[in-house]
Design a protein around this motif. Structure first.
Motif, PDB file in Angstrom:
ATOM      1  N   MET A 156       0.860  -1.178   0.000  1.00 54.43           N
ATOM      2  CA  MET A 156       0.000   0.000   0.000  1.00 54.43           C
ATOM      3  C   MET A 156       0.897   1.229   0.000  1.00 54.43           C
ATOM      4  N   TRP A 157       0.574   2.185  -0.849  1.00 49.65           N
ATOM      5  CA  TRP A 157       1.501   3.274  -1.097  1.00 49.65           C
ATOM      6  C   TRP A 157       0.810   4.614  -0.893  1.00 49.65           C
ATOM      7  N   ASN A 158       1.435   5.441  -0.065  1.00 49.57           N
ATOM      8  CA  ASN A 158       0.956   6.798   0.179  1.00 49.57           C
ATOM      9  C   ASN A 158       1.375   7.644  -1.020  1.00 49.57           C
ATOM     10  N   ILE A 159       0.404   8.167  -1.755  1.00 43.35           N
ATOM     11  CA  ILE A 159       0.709   8.837  -3.020  1.00 43.35           C
ATOM     12  C   ILE A 159       0.030  10.215  -3.062  1.00 43.35           C
ATOM     13  N   PRO A 160       0.518  11.106  -3.935  1.00 40.75           N
ATOM     14  CA  PRO A 160      -0.022  12.474  -3.956  1.00 40.75           C
ATOM     15  C   PRO A 160      -1.209  12.678  -4.894  1.00 40.75           C
ATOM     16  N   PHE A 161      -1.476  11.711  -5.774  1.00 39.79           N
ATOM     17  CA  PHE A 161      -2.560  11.901  -6.732  1.00 39.79           C
ATOM     18  C   PHE A 161      -3.138  10.559  -7.137  1.00 39.79           C
ATOM     19  N   MET A 162      -4.471  10.513  -7.200  1.00 38.45           N
ATOM     20  CA  MET A 162      -5.159   9.343  -7.726  1.00 38.45           C
ATOM     21  C   MET A 162      -6.407   9.807  -8.469  1.00 38.45           C
ATOM     22  N   ALA A 163      -6.916   8.956  -9.323  1.00 38.74           N
ATOM     23  CA  ALA A 163      -8.103   9.291 -10.096  1.00 38.74           C
ATOM     24  C   ALA A 163      -8.801   8.000 -10.501  1.00 38.74           C
ATOM     25  N   HIS A 164      -9.930   8.152 -11.158  1.00 39.08           N
ATOM     26  CA  HIS A 164     -10.688   7.070 -11.785  1.00 39.08           C
ATOM     27  C   HIS A 164     -11.452   6.176 -10.814  1.00 39.08           C
ATOM     28  N   VAL A 165     -10.792   5.689  -9.746  1.00 38.18           N
ATOM     29  CA  VAL A 165     -11.467   4.773  -8.833  1.00 38.18           C
ATOM     30  C   VAL A 165     -10.833   4.862  -7.453  1.00 38.18           C
ATOM     31  N   TYR A 166     -11.666   5.093  -6.424  1.00 44.79           N
ATOM     32  CA  TYR A 166     -11.162   5.161  -5.056  1.00 44.79           C
ATOM     33  C   TYR A 166     -12.332   5.051  -4.088  1.00 44.79           C
TER      34      TYR A 166
END
Length: 756
Positions: free
Chosen positions: A453-463
């Motif tokens: 599991m990765w702490n990331i600064p940007f995601m999109a599409h599905v969450y």
């Protein structure tokens, strides 16, 4: 004489030895016991950053005392302006009870943007080696008053300027430092410490210095290029390559919090090559132990023409989750897709708990629509989770929703990528202007060489977002609208930098200083499972009757799943084919959906040739053995059809015609229509090909009667009762054949003369 000389030398050596080993010689100080180290930190709220700080402290068994928990923060927005005096005031109050403990070492650090990379023994050893009573963190940038730079003592090498995010010293001396504080909570803590340090008398009296070469404290602001990860067998360290040091305290000060999040994906023991993800199963939710499953609002967003939309809805329907716990909100911005939504709603309106559609007539922007979906969950106290799902996401894992809930994060998304590409639904880093930058580990995460599991600064599409987070940390509405950013970037920036507005009981202009520190809600991406893929929506042409047929290049996996026969691969694994006539091979190739859509496309085009000899479509303008047909080129499908031949027919050719390697080239590709009224049969002929394929596009006895193909040389007939099956045979010399009469209905076949 020699004897006297020997005695003299021996007595000198004894005296020297006694001097060297005399008990009066200086001894190295005894190590400070680790129970004599107390960590003091200020945190008014249990943010994600604070919990991460405590996790790293607990890993090394630090003794931590938290100051100010539950208090209203009055220290200003220290990430963007001066402030932080409240931290000094709280530390001053705490030190009053510790001032007389001369052997106690106090470590004062921030918590929201800081992790430990080493343990108490190491930090105490390095503190002793510094040989000072008080040691401040150092950095290469001066803040908050650049005019004070020239007053700093000159140094040969290292970082020159004080940073207040890390202080270590003996308790009486720390007390003497902070006891001088007599300012306000919103005054600047770093300026207070700086002025004290720059006073030569204070610096000498309190025996203060800076950690110039990052032996203990690593401030990342202005130093990102100096730092890299050092992987060990048990844990991961941060290494400063300039000073060749292994700092114990890693501080993401200034605008480096995103980089700290990236480092903390590994440090101190979050992930390494030997053990993988060490904390992925911490605090998980065991759904099997719950009395009932959580309620989930699924927000579905159709913002542009999207291929394979019916298949998307089928996957939504097959999610392994109780449908009475799912509420569906659909925003459709495309008139073209209204027919797909209407069909799905009619067939499944009673399957889900609720089903709400907002169509293009509402004229909502993407940001407004996404705000609406999230707000429905935010306002409903029974909404436990909000699952945002764009229609370009194909979730092939039916357990996706359960797996995300089990991870128990405020915001978490499943990794999905485009087939054969590095394009995914997350960014591992940001550029200076806030857009995409490739992190060092991005490719390994996308290719699942590093799983966790990765702490990331940007995601999109599905969450997936916790409903409780929407009603607390993310309670501010309109999170998808920010400046000129697109909705996804606006959401992620708001989440990363979420800050409470003015306190309700402080409406005055001075309440600017009542801002709390940024909450910094962490966003996670998980690649612990294979969840699915992203489809490409670029260049999706909706001018055809069945537009997905044209997606063989852009979305080959989805095209294959929809249009290739489910038993096709068994041709190679189980020799799943027949040979009804010599050198005539019969095998499955098209799904029923493919057959239906090809027929529909041809009938929609409608210009059948009529089976005449004169034919301007071919070279010479004359067809010796004409059929009532439409060429693939006429509907703009010739490139796609040739690609189909090379991808799905050529491998079979290699299997059945050993030693022959086809070019997969064909000029004549067409669909033939046989009816008793127009053309019922085809006289005996040879094909102008090395080999020919003939694919049945509809069902005998259901759609038509009669039909089939007879090979004269072998007196062998093939009645072709199987829709989607093709037979393959040599075209010239050996396989003279004719089309048998269709006696009733309409028969459709797809023909290709390959390698003419």
């Amino acid at each position: 004489m020699e004897y006297l000389m020997f005695c003299f030398v021996f007595s000198c050596w004894v005296k020297f030895a006694n001097c060297v080993y005399s008990t009066d010689a200086p001894q190295a100080p005894a190590p400070i016991p680790k129970d004599k180290l107390l960590v003091l930190t200020v945190a008014t709220e249990e943010t994600d950053g604070f919990l991460r700080f405590m996790q790293s402290a607990n890993y090394f068994n630090y003794t931590v005392k938290v100051l100010g928990m539950g208090e209203t923060w009055k220290g200003g927005d220290v990430g963007r302006s001066i402030g932080g005096g409240q931290k000094v005031r709280l530390l001053k109050e705490a030190m009053e009870a510790l001032a007389d403990q001369e052997d106690l070492v106090v470590l004062s650090v921030d918590s929201y943007d800081l992790v430990f990379s080493g343990g108490p023994e190491e930090i105490l050893r390095k503190f002793q080696q510094a040989n000072h009573k008080v040691l401040f963190a150092a950095e290469g940038l001066i803040w908050p008053d650049k005019k004070l730079a020239e007053k700093y003592p000159a140094i040969r090498s290292g970082k020159r300027y004080l940073n207040s995010g890390g202080i270590i010293g003996f308790a009486p001396y720390i007390n003497r430092v902070v006891s001088q504080w007599n300012l306000h909570d919103n005054d600047d803590d770093q300026l207070f410490y700086t002025k004290m340090y720059l006073d030569p008398l204070q610096r000498q009296t309190l025996n203060m210095t800076l950690d110039h070469k990052c032996q203990i404290f690593q401030n990342l602001n202005g130093a990102v290029d100096e730092v890299l990860l050092k992987f060990g067998t048990d844990r991961v360290r941060v290494r400063n390559t300039v000073y060749d040091s292994l700092p114990v305290v890693v501080h993401g000060n200034g605008n480096t919090k995103i980089y700290l999040n990236s480092l903390a994906n590994y440090v101190p023991n979050t992930w390494n090559y030997e053990l993988g993800c060490s904390h992925c199963d911490d605090d998980i939710v065991d759904l099997s132990q719950l009395k009932e499953y959580p309620n989930v609002l699924v927000g579905v967003f159709i913002e542009q023409p999207t291929p394979f939309l019916p298949e998307f809805f089928k996957r939504l329907l097959t999610l392994d989750y109780p449908k009475d716990k799912l509420n569906i909100f659909v925003h459709n911005n495309e008139v073209y897709h209204e027919k797909h939504i209407q069909k799905f709603w009619q067939e499944n309106r009673n399957v889900f708990n609720t089903f709400k559609v907002v169509g293009p007539e509402e004229n909502l922007s993407q940001g407004e629509a996404r705000n609406m979906g999230m707000d429905i969950c935010r306002k409903d106290a029974t909404c436990d989770y909000y699952f945002s799902l764009d229609t370009d996401v194909m979730l092939t894992n039916r357990q996706t929703l359960k797996l995300l809930i089990e991870q128990n994060r405020k915001i978490i998304g499943p990794l999905v990528t485009r087939h054969g590409k590095l394009w995914s639904n997350f960014w591992g880093a940001l550029s200076l202007d806030g857009y995409y930058a490739r992190s060092e580990d991005y490719v390994d995460i996308v290719q699942r060489k590093r799983v966790g599991m990765w702490n990331i600064p940007f995601m999109a599409h599905v969450y997936l977002v916790k409903g409780s987070a929407l009603r607390n940390e993310l309670k501010e509405r309109n999170v998808f609208v920010l400046e000129k950013l697109d909705p996804d970037m606006a959401l992620c920036r708001n989440v990363r930098e979420m800050t409470s507005h003015r306190e309700k009981d402080s409406p005055s202009p001075e309440s600017f200083h009542m801002l709390r520190p940024p909450k910094g809600v962490f966003m996670y991406i998980t690649n612990r499972h294979d969840f699915g893929r992203l489809i490409s929506t670029a260049n999706y042409n909706i001018s055809h009757y069945n537009n997905d047929l044209w997606q063989i290049f852009q979305n080959p996996v989805d095209w294959k799943e929809k249009y290739i026969h489910q038993n096709y691969t068994q041709i190679f694994t189980e020799n799943y084919m027949e040979e009804p006539c010599p050198d005539v091979f019969w095998f499955p190739v098209f799904s029923e959906k493919a057959c239906d859509e090809i027929v529909e496309e041809m009938e929609h085009y409608g210009s059948w040739s009529g089976g005449k000899h004169e034919d301007k479509r071919i070279s010479g303008g004359y067809e010796t053995v004409p059929t009532d047909d439409i060429h693939m080129r006429q509907i703009g499908y010739d490139k796609e059809w040739l690609h189909f031949i090379r991808e799905f027919i050529s491998p079979i050719t290699l299997k059945v015609f050993s030693g022959y390697f086809t070019k997969g080239y064909s000029i004549m590709n067409f669909v033939v229509k046989y009816t008793p009224e127009r053309q019922a049969y085809l006289r005996p002929h040879h094909d102008s090909s090395t080999f020919t394929i003939n694919i049945a596009l509809n069902n005998k006895d259901t759609d038509f009667q009669g039909g089939g193909c007879r090979f004269h040389r072998y007196n062998c007939s093939l009645n072709s009762p199987r829709k989607g099956w093709s037979f393959m045979h040599p075209g010239r010399l050996t396989h003279l054949h004719e089309g048998l009469p269709t006696t009733n209905g309409t028969r459709y076949i797809a023909i290709s003369f390959i390698d003419p």
